[in-house]
Write an enzyme that holds these catalytic residues in place. Structure first.
Site, PDB file in Angstrom:
ATOM      1  N   GLY A 170      70.366  27.898  45.549  1.00 50.26           N
ATOM      2  CA  GLY A 170      69.175  27.247  45.032  1.00 50.26           C
ATOM      3  C   GLY A 170      69.446  26.382  43.812  1.00 50.26           C
ATOM      4  O   GLY A 170      68.509  25.891  43.178  1.00 50.26           O
ATOM      5  N   ASP A 171      70.725  26.208  43.448  1.00 47.14           N
ATOM      6  CA  ASP A 171      71.037  25.339  42.306  1.00 47.14           C
ATOM      7  C   ASP A 171      72.427  24.739  42.522  1.00 47.14           C
ATOM      8  O   ASP A 171      72.904  24.739  43.657  1.00 47.14           O
ATOM      9  CB  ASP A 171      70.907  26.128  40.993  1.00 47.14           C
ATOM     10  CG  ASP A 171      70.402  25.244  39.853  1.00 47.14           C
ATOM     11  OD1 ASP A 171      70.951  24.134  39.679  1.00 47.14           O
ATOM     12  OD2 ASP A 171      69.467  25.642  39.144  1.00 47.14           O
TER      13      ASP A 171
END
Ligand SMILES: *[C@@H]1O[C@H](CO)[C@@H](O)[C@H](O)[C@H]1NC(C)=O
Ligand SMILES: *[C@@H]1O[C@H](CO)[C@@H](O)[C@H](O)[C@H]1NC(C)=O
Ligand SMILES: *[C@@H]1O[C@H](CO)[C@@H](O)[C@H](O)[C@H]1NC(C)=O
Ligand SMILES: *[C@@H]1O[C@H](CO)[C@@H](O)[C@H](O)[C@H]1NC(C)=O
Ligand SMILES: *[C@@H]1O[C@H](CO)[C@@H](O)[C@H](O)[C@H]1NC(C)=O
Ligand SMILES: *[C@@H]1O[C@H](CO)[C@@H](O)[C@H](O)[C@H]1NC(C)=O
Ligand SMILES: *[C@@H]1O[C@H](CO)[C@@H](O)[C@H](O)[C@H]1NC(C)=O
Ligand SMILES: *[C@@H]1O[C@H](CO)[C@@H](O)[C@H](O)[C@H]1NC(C)=O
Length: 449
Positions: free
Chosen positions: A253-254
């Site tokens: 997610g990053d």
């Protein structure tokens, strides 16, 4: 020892196969091998002998702590000990590793974090951050932690370390976090670390974080977290040197890999750079950046080589990011062989990214960014080609873009530049004039350093 003879001989054979000198075979690609000496562990223990039960329900914290204490206090420590985790799901609270050990996850072994956010232990903030990265004060200790260690291996046959991050992601979403979320694996002030052949998934926060470390090798890992789990970076080499990361699939997610070195006045005072880092053959997708430098760069970042990266469905391909108040210098970055498919921005270099730890940062501490070479980039379905934006009072110089071809879906993707000086050769679409000043000082593709 209650492990049967057969599995032991099988995994000894597997271990032997991993120490054979792959680099001797003709035509094989360059690898990280040789950076950390391989150890043949003479002692082996199974977590089952310490009462661990892999039923997914029993809490095994005592088994891990007792087994690792035994390794810590063992007398033949130079050879080290292998701790075998058999097939099964082993629920546990966070635990600390020790020096001269291999944590070996068998095929089908899962070490799973309890979802006990209330009882999760705290640890001190990192001196180069001055506080927790998300919340002021102390921070939750990583699920698996190593501090001041030498000679640690986490490997096996693609077993899984699962952070079960969901309740933590929800606390972040609802703004109810008291302290900074726990990473999955953090090594602090440690040397001779290898992480390979494991799946690292659902970290509450940054997944694999070597900080103040040297001689770190990561290869053949799979790192997974949902796209909407904010701040679940894949690998963050932080104020660390001689790090080699290769042959891995990362989808989180990053940022997939983000090289860092501390935050504003704390990172400037601690003054510990990240340097001599190689990142190669990484594949994956990220809502943010594939490969990032920063945004915490206050200790300086030097001599980073990135090669053969494949990214799809991502926010940004390559992102070099820093901010006013960071200080530090980013120098000697070479990135080559990047394949992008369906990304919003191909290449971004920005001087205004990331927040500050507090309002004590020095606004005159400007980062220096010079000597960035980006070449052999091929991208399709790229919305914006490049955003290259330095600082008015500290323009980014000696940037070089060479053999970069980016195509959009409908129209040709655009470049946007300010406060930068650089050169471009065989770049399509044609970049901004700031990047074609080949004769001006600082605008050459020569003498990158
Ligand atoms: C280390 O420990 C193992 C198992 O406990 C034992 O068999 C071995 O002899 C020991 N090695 C040394 C060098 O003491
Ligand atoms: C290590 O050696 C010390 C003394 O030499 C002894 O007291 C201790 O029991 C030994 N530990 C192990 C695990 O054998
Ligand atoms: C793990 O190590 C940290 C220091 O790095 C320490 O504060 C903590 O008490 C240790 N945890 C356990 C369970 O020993
Ligand atoms: C780093 O670890 C070593 C042991 O490996 C220890 O002697 C040293 O004090 C540690 N340094 C810091 C700053 O914690
Ligand atoms: C582990 O996974 C990697 C990457 O998916 C794969 O290349 C490798 O063959 C697997 N190894 C084993 C022992 O299953
Ligand atoms: C740069 O880093 C690489 C490892 O990534 C290392 O082999 C090389 O010696 C370093 N170069 C310098 C000039 O330190
Ligand atoms: C990068 O990819 C190219 C083309 O596939 C290959 O020739 C080269 O050996 C690779 N380099 C590395 C370091 O993997
Ligand atoms: C240009 O980059 C592409 C994509 O990485 C690569 O396949 C090609 O070999 C490069 N051309 C030259 C002349 O290096």
């Amino acid at each position: 020892m209650t492990i049967s003879r057969a599995p032991i001989s099988v995994f000894v054979l597997f271990l032997l196969s991993t120490v054979l000198p792959h680099h001797l075979s003709l035509g094989a690609p360059i690898t990280c091998s040789g950076i950390v000496p391989m150890k043949h562990r003479t002692e082996m223990l199974s977590i089952s002998d310490f009462g661990a039960v892999g039923d997914g329900k029993t809490l095994n914290t005592n088994a891990f702590n007792t087994a690792i204490d035994r390794i810590r206090n063992s007398n033949n420590s130079s050879e080290g000990t292998l701790l075998y985790v058999p097939r099964g799901v082993y629920l546990t609270q966070s635990f600390n590793l020790t020096s001269h050990m291999t944590l070996y996850l068998a095929d089908g072994a899962v070490i799973k974090a309890v979802q006990d956010t209330e009882k999760w232990p705290l640890t001190d903030p990192l001196p180069s951050y001055g506080r927790g990265r998300e919340r002021p004060g102390r921070r939750y200790i990583s699920f698996i932690h190593g501090d001041g260690l030498n000679d640690v291996v986490i490997t096996g046959r693609n077993g899984t370390i699962d952070g079960q991050g969901e309740p933590w992601w929800n606390m972040w979403r609802h703004g109810t976090l008291k302290f900074t979320r726990p990473g999955l694996i953090e090594f602090k002030n440690s040397t001779n670390i290898v992480v390979s052949h494991v799946v690292l998934q659902n970290s509450a926060f940054w997944t694999l974080h070597p900080v103040y470390c040297s001689d770190v090798v990561v290869h053949h890992v799979t790192i997974l977290a949902p796209t909407d789990s904010f701040n679940t970076d894949g690998i963050d080499p932080d104020s660390s040197s001689n790090v080699c990361i290769e042959d891995s699939y990362i989808s989180t997610g990053d940022d997939l890999v983000a090289v860092k070195s501390g935050w504003d006045e704390y990172g400037i005072a601690y003054n510990h750079p990240s340097r001599d880092i190689t990142i190669r053959r990484i594949t994956g997708s990220s809502p943010f950046a594939g490969i990032a430098i920063g945004s915490e760069t206050s200790g300086g970042i030097q001599n980073i080589t990135v090669e053969n990266i494949t990214l799809y469905n991502s926010g940004i391909g390559i992102h070099i990011k820093t901010n006013i108040g960071r200080g530090g210098s980013i120098q000697g970055i070479t990135i080559s062989g990047v394949y992008l498919e369906k990304v919003r921005t191909g290449i971004k270099i920005s001087g205004d990214t990331g927040d500050h730890p507090d309002d004590k940062f020095n606004p005159t501490a400007l980062p220096v960014v010079r000597g960035i070479m980006i070449k052999n980039v091929w991208g399709i379905k790229v919305e914006r080609a490049g955003m290259v934006q330095g600082l008015k009072d500290s323009p980014f110089t000696n940037l070089c873009f060479s053999n970069v071809t980016l195509t959009g879906t409908k129209s040709s993707p655009i470049w946007k530049c300010s406060d930068v000086v650089g050169a471009a050769s065989k770049v399509n679409p044609t970049p901004c004039p700031e990047l074609t000043t080949t004769t001006q000082q600082g605008g050459s593709c020569e003498n990158q350093s």
